[in-house]
Design a protein around this motif. Structure first.
Motif, short mmCIF file in Angstrom:
data_model
loop_
_atom_site.label_atom_id
_atom_site.label_comp_id
_atom_site.label_asym_id
_atom_site.label_seq_id
_atom_site.Cartn_x
_atom_site.Cartn_y
_atom_site.Cartn_z
N MET A 104 -29.04 -14.96 37.50
CA MET A 104 -27.92 -14.36 36.77
C MET A 104 -27.02 -15.50 36.30
O MET A 104 -26.67 -16.39 37.09
CB MET A 104 -27.13 -13.40 37.65
CG MET A 104 -27.92 -12.18 38.10
SD MET A 104 -28.33 -11.06 36.75
CE MET A 104 -26.70 -10.49 36.29
N ARG A 105 -26.65 -15.44 35.01
CA ARG A 105 -25.85 -16.51 34.42
C ARG A 105 -24.58 -15.93 33.79
O ARG A 105 -24.65 -14.98 33.00
CB ARG A 105 -26.67 -17.24 33.35
CG ARG A 105 -27.85 -18.02 33.92
CD ARG A 105 -28.79 -18.48 32.84
NE ARG A 105 -29.52 -17.35 32.27
CZ ARG A 105 -30.66 -16.89 32.75
NH1 ARG A 105 -31.18 -17.44 33.83
NH2 ARG A 105 -31.27 -15.87 32.17
N LEU A 106 -23.45 -16.54 34.13
CA LEU A 106 -22.15 -16.12 33.62
C LEU A 106 -21.50 -17.28 32.89
O LEU A 106 -21.39 -18.38 33.44
CB LEU A 106 -21.25 -15.65 34.76
CG LEU A 106 -19.80 -15.30 34.39
CD1 LEU A 106 -19.75 -14.12 33.43
CD2 LEU A 106 -18.99 -15.03 35.65
N ARG A 107 -21.08 -17.04 31.64
CA ARG A 107 -20.36 -18.04 30.85
C ARG A 107 -18.94 -17.57 30.63
O ARG A 107 -18.70 -16.49 30.11
CB ARG A 107 -21.04 -18.25 29.50
CG ARG A 107 -20.49 -19.44 28.71
CD ARG A 107 -20.88 -19.38 27.26
NE ARG A 107 -20.14 -18.36 26.54
CZ ARG A 107 -20.67 -17.49 25.71
NH1 ARG A 107 -21.97 -17.45 25.53
NH2 ARG A 107 -19.91 -16.59 25.08
N LEU A 108 -17.99 -18.40 31.04
CA LEU A 108 -16.56 -18.10 30.88
C LEU A 108 -15.99 -19.01 29.81
O LEU A 108 -16.02 -20.25 29.96
CB LEU A 108 -15.82 -18.29 32.21
CG LEU A 108 -16.29 -17.44 33.39
CD1 LEU A 108 -15.54 -17.81 34.65
CD2 LEU A 108 -16.13 -15.96 33.08
N ASP A 109 -15.48 -18.42 28.73
CA ASP A 109 -14.89 -19.19 27.64
C ASP A 109 -13.42 -19.42 27.96
O ASP A 109 -12.54 -18.63 27.58
CB ASP A 109 -15.06 -18.45 26.32
CG ASP A 109 -16.52 -18.22 25.99
OD1 ASP A 109 -17.33 -19.11 26.26
OD2 ASP A 109 -16.86 -17.14 25.47
N VAL A 110 -13.14 -20.50 28.67
CA VAL A 110 -11.77 -20.80 29.08
C VAL A 110 -10.91 -21.15 27.88
O VAL A 110 -9.77 -20.70 27.76
CB VAL A 110 -11.77 -21.93 30.12
CG1 VAL A 110 -10.35 -22.28 30.54
CG2 VAL A 110 -12.61 -21.55 31.33
N ALA A 111 -11.44 -21.96 26.99
CA ALA A 111 -10.72 -22.35 25.77
C ALA A 111 -11.75 -22.51 24.67
O ALA A 111 -12.96 -22.31 24.87
CB ALA A 111 -9.93 -23.65 25.99
N ARG A 112 -11.28 -22.89 23.50
CA ARG A 112 -12.19 -23.01 22.37
C ARG A 112 -13.26 -24.06 22.63
O ARG A 112 -14.42 -23.88 22.25
CB ARG A 112 -11.40 -23.38 21.10
CG ARG A 112 -12.23 -23.35 19.83
CD ARG A 112 -11.49 -23.96 18.66
NE ARG A 112 -11.26 -25.38 18.84
CZ ARG A 112 -10.72 -26.18 17.92
NH1 ARG A 112 -10.32 -25.67 16.78
NH2 ARG A 112 -10.53 -27.46 18.16
N ASP A 113 -12.90 -25.15 23.29
CA ASP A 113 -13.84 -26.24 23.53
C ASP A 113 -14.20 -26.40 25.00
O ASP A 113 -14.77 -27.42 25.38
CB ASP A 113 -13.25 -27.57 23.02
CG ASP A 113 -12.99 -27.54 21.52
OD1 ASP A 113 -13.77 -26.88 20.81
OD2 ASP A 113 -12.02 -28.17 21.07
N THR A 114 -13.88 -25.42 25.83
CA THR A 114 -14.13 -25.52 27.26
C THR A 114 -14.85 -24.28 27.75
O THR A 114 -14.41 -23.16 27.46
CB THR A 114 -12.83 -25.71 28.05
OG1 THR A 114 -12.11 -26.83 27.52
CG2 THR A 114 -13.12 -25.94 29.52
N GLN A 115 -15.95 -24.47 28.47
CA GLN A 115 -16.72 -23.38 29.04
C GLN A 115 -17.01 -23.66 30.50
O GLN A 115 -17.24 -24.81 30.89
CB GLN A 115 -18.04 -23.18 28.29
CG GLN A 115 -17.91 -22.72 26.87
CD GLN A 115 -19.26 -22.54 26.20
OE1 GLN A 115 -20.29 -22.86 26.77
NE2 GLN A 115 -19.25 -22.02 24.98
#
Length: 526
Positions: A233-244
């Motif tokens: 299971m993979r979770l991607r969190l878009d913290v900012a425009r250039d940060t994941q």
């Protein structure tokens, strides 16, 4: 006499005479209007284009905003004679001299939505009188929209912003060698399998995953019964425009076979081997430069083996934890082409400092690879890399492992009906064979999928395996090949038939084997 008739008509209609006379005059004028217009203007004589009302054209002189109409036969008023509206006559359009094309139709029907329309949300007024289920905290279950490109694709079950794709499969067949040993003893085979695929549909962040688990039952050889499974299971969190921030959880379940050099004993059943772990990483983009820092934690456990005489063979000294730190730096030269350098530093710590043979098997490793990820016209997608690895063991009697590394996975969409997938990996796995520090393993996999019909798919698979026990002379060479045919009756029900052949040749005594497995089953996608 006329006055008497008007008086009688007025009495019948209930309308006074002064009002009735102007009304009758107006009606007579309106009824004679079209005939008078055609009599005064020859251009309006005869039927009008498209069967339109002549009264409409009589208003065009009073309203210049209305488009003008030219008679079908292209007749024009004589020179110097103005039309009834006083405007100059319009030149009729030129006739089309070439065959019409579908370019304009394609442009109107196949052109995608503009970015403005795609980003603008659609607001719908809810039906009054229904309870707000989402506001009450109850998950909303609904089907995913139908995909017109694949009429047999499963719809899945939608829960909020997640779409679940479950699958159940039950198969029956025959296995010529369930024990995967030198002594072949065939048996009827029953295969039960469940799968779950997860996809998110969020405006930000993303969650994807695949989970699989199955169980083989052999009625004629109960000791060969075994489970298997894997998933992530993979979770991607878009913290900012250039940060994941990327989070992954994974697991794998398998069993040991009796003829394995690591077991090398007559056991009543196949001991379980479980592996589970996770990764947490941060990716920061600096224009075209991407830097990823990730931490890895994995644990591997071995079940004690029950021997034929009822005693147990301890294997808990093989249990180990692995901790790693990965640094990956990539530079996007152009969209779809990003070379990178990947460095992994890890350490493996066993539950017992010394194994049953008196060896300290804790080790430290480093792997450096260089490669690229690519995507060409969505037809060729993948990532390939190559490098070098080195692993040093705490016990000086165990030889260090070094060697080249090749990793990668490529998908090629050869045609709309055919796809090819290639993958390769290199790694070092643990062993307790006396004198061997580890197993340098290399695998290469190929899969070809072709749709014979929209609901009939043919899949060919092949895998090459090479195991090299470092420090001793044991070598394993083998392959597995299979063919699978999927026939789908509809979106939720299908049939599957498969054949698989496995072969392994080993320099260890009694470790070689080969087997053939035939299965036919039903697959359900709820």
């Amino acid at each position: 006499m006329a006055d008497e008739r008007r008086t009688r008509a007025s009495a019948c209609l209930g309308v006074p005479v002064p009002v009735l006379i102007p009304a009758l005059a107006l009606a007579a004028f309106l009824a004679a209007g079209p005939a008078l217009a055609q009599a005064t203007d020859p251009a309006l004589a005869g039927p009008l284009p498209g069967g339109q009302d002549p009264d409409t054209f009589a208003l065009r002189g009073a309203n210049p905003a209305l488009p003008r109409v030219v008679p079908r036969n292209g007749a024009r008023p004589p020179a110097g004679q103005a039309s009834r509206s006083g405007a100059r006559p319009r030149t009729p359009p030129q006739r089309q001299t070439r065959q019409p094309t579908t370019a304009l139709t394609r442009q109107a029907t196949q052109q995608g939505l503009s970015d403005e329309l795609r980003l603008r949300p659609t607001v719908q007024i809810p039906v009054s009188g229904l309870p707000d289920i989402a506001a009450a905290g109850v998950p909303l279950l609904r089907r995913r929209p139908i995909d017109p490109l694949d009429p047999y694709a499963p719809l899945g079950i939608r829960i909020g912003g997640l779409t679940l794709f479950p699958a159940l499969q039950q198969s029956v067949g025959y296995d010529t060698n369930p024990d995967r040993s030198l002594l072949r003893r065939g048996s009827l085979a029953l295969r039960s399998q469940g799968e779950l695929r997860v996809e998110s549909d969020w405006s930000v962040h993303a969650l994807t995953g695949e989970l699989r688990g199955g169980y083989f039952t052999y009625p004629d050889n109960r000791n060969a019964n075994r489970p298997d499974g894997d998933g992530a299971m993979r979770l991607r969190l878009d913290v900012a425009r250039d940060t994941q921030v990327n989070v992954e959880g994974r697991y794998a379940i398998s069993t040991q076979r009796a003829g394995s050099p690591d077991l090398n004993a007559q056991v009543r059943d196949r001991p379980l081997v479980t592996t589970y772990g996770g990764t947490v990483g941060v990716t920061q983009s600096f224009n075209r430069l991407q830097v990823t820092v990730a931490g890895l934690v994995d644990r591997q456990t071995f079940e004690n083996a029950e021997l034929a005489d009822g005693s147990f063979l301890r294997q808990d000294d093989r249990n180990a934890n692995q901790f790693g730190l990965r640094l990956r730096t990539g530079y996007e030269i152009r969209p779809g082409f990003t070379p990178f350098v990947d460095t992994l530093v890890d350490t493996r710590v066993h539950d017992f400092a010394v194994d049953q043979f008196g060896l300290r098997r804790d080790s430290d490793g480093i792997t450096v690879k260089g490669g690229t990820s690519f995507e060409f016209s969505r037809l060729l997608i993948g990532e390939v890399s190559g490098g070098y690895l080195s692993r040093r063991y705490a016990d000086s009697r165990l030889r260090d492992i070094t060697g080249p590394v090749v990793d990668g996975a490529v998908t090629w969409i050869a045609t709309p009906l055919t796809s090819v997938r290639l993958a390769a990996s290199t790694g070092v796995i643990e062993t307790i064979v006396p004198g061997a520090s580890g197993i340098l393993t290399r695998t290469a996999t190929a899969e070809i999928t072709h749709d014979l019909r929209r609901n009939l798919r043919l899949t060919l698979t092949g895998t090459l395996i090479s195991n090299d026990y470092q420090g001793i002379s044991i070598r394993d060479q083998g392959y597995s090949a299979g063919v699978r045919l999927d026939y789908r009756l509809n979106r939720w029900l299908g049939f599957r038939a498969s054949y698989a052949r496995e072969l392994l040749r080993s320099t260890a005594v009694g470790s070689s084997y080969h087997s053939d497995t035939y299965l036919v089953g039903v697959r359900v996608n709820p």
